[in-house]
Design a protein around this motif. Structure first.
Motif: not given
Length: 301
Positions: A49-52, A82-86, A138-142, A228-237
């Motif tokens: 999985v690339r995005v959870l 990585a983590i993506g945050l709403e 871990l990278p965190v994205l706004a 960043h093809p080496e990373r998967a991401m957790v997206v919290i929204a």
């Protein structure tokens, strides 16, 4: 190509909060059938999985606590996360980076990011997630569009966007406004919020503001994963951006066609319909003894 919400053969998975419980999870392979899913089985679903997506109710601390648990468990299996945050708008990315790098304190980060005024939900609900990211590099994205852009669209459509705010958004001509099921769901919400007194023009700007949210978040998820093809991401929204795959997941898939995604939502509104053809999500997490809290996506001011 796998649909973002039809993974697991259109199954719905109902997961209990306690990781150690023997009856840790329930699987709904059909709307009326249930079977047990273990923690290890859930984690095995994340392989490849690339995005959870984790769809929360913002004012329910149990949701954020469970998100941290999931993040910690997946990190043990795959530290390239990585983590993506709403919860943070794109212009605040610089302060996230400074905080994670140790260049500013947590107090300075909160002040500079204007978290308390721009998001409005308690910092302590999300702080453990940011602290975990900092401790493990871990990278965190706004992910979110500036609230000023949302309000511009809510008041006058896409043509009302200022050049300054456009610089934080994907190209407006790429926005997908054609999902009729999504439109109807938002229209029902809009009419409920306005108790039947909202105008059609008001709904159109509300709908476009919601699309702006989803398109902006999906754009930045896809852009990060491409670079960043080496990373998967957790997206919290919020759940409204994840349910049925209509908000963020389908728009990420549009930008990255060959991508494995999985969506999980916490204790959704039990009145929402879910079928094998149109499931709420891949995974439904049920908190033990939870009281469902309201967290509607209300029209912007």
């Amino acid at each position: 190509m796998r649909s973002p919400t039809l993974g697991l053969s259109a199954c719905l998975l109902g997961l209990w909060l306690c990781w150690g419980s023997p009856s840790w999870a329930q699987v709904l392979r059909e709307p009326t059938q249930e079977q047990v899913l273990s923690q290890d089985e859930f984690l095995s679903r994340l392989e490849g999985v690339r995005v959870l997506y984790l769809g929360e109710v913002h004012n329910r601390p149990d949701d954020q606590a469970a998100q941290l648990q999931i993040l910690q468990q997946w990190y043990e299996q795959n530290p390239e996360l990585a983590i993506g945050l709403e919860m943070f708008e794109r212009p605040r990315q610089v302060y996230i980076d400074q905080y994670l790098a140790g260049e500013i304190s947590e107090a300075e980060f909160l002040e500079l990011s204007e978290f308390e005024t721009r998001w409005g939900f308690p910092w302590e609900s999300y702080a453990p997630i940011l602290r975990f990211a900092k401790a493990h590099n871990l990278p965190v994205l706004a992910l979110n569009a500036p609230i000023e852009a949302i309000r511009e669209v809510a008041r006058g459509g896409f043509d009302n966007l200022s050049p300054q705010n456009l610089s934080y958004l994907p190209p407006v001509e790429e926005f997908d406004l054609e999902n009729q099921a999504y439109r109807q769901r938002l229209q029902d919400l809009f009419e409920s919020y306005h108790q039947g007194h909202g105008s059609s023009e008001g709904f159109e700007t509300f709908f476009k503001a919601q699309v702006l949210w989803d398109e902006t978040m999906s754009y930045h998820v896809a852009e990060f994963l491409q670079t960043h093809p080496e990373r998967a991401m957790v997206v919290i929204a919020g759940q409204g951006h994840i349910l049925y795959g209509d908000g963020i997941p389908s728009r990420v898939e549009r930008r990255l066609e060959e991508i494995e995604q999985l969506s999980l939502v916490f204790d959704p509104d039990p009145t929402l319909s879910s079928t094998p053809e149109r499931p709420l999500a891949d995974i439904i997490w049920h908190h033990e003894d939870s009281d469902l809290a309201s967290d509607p996506e209300t029209p912007p001011d």
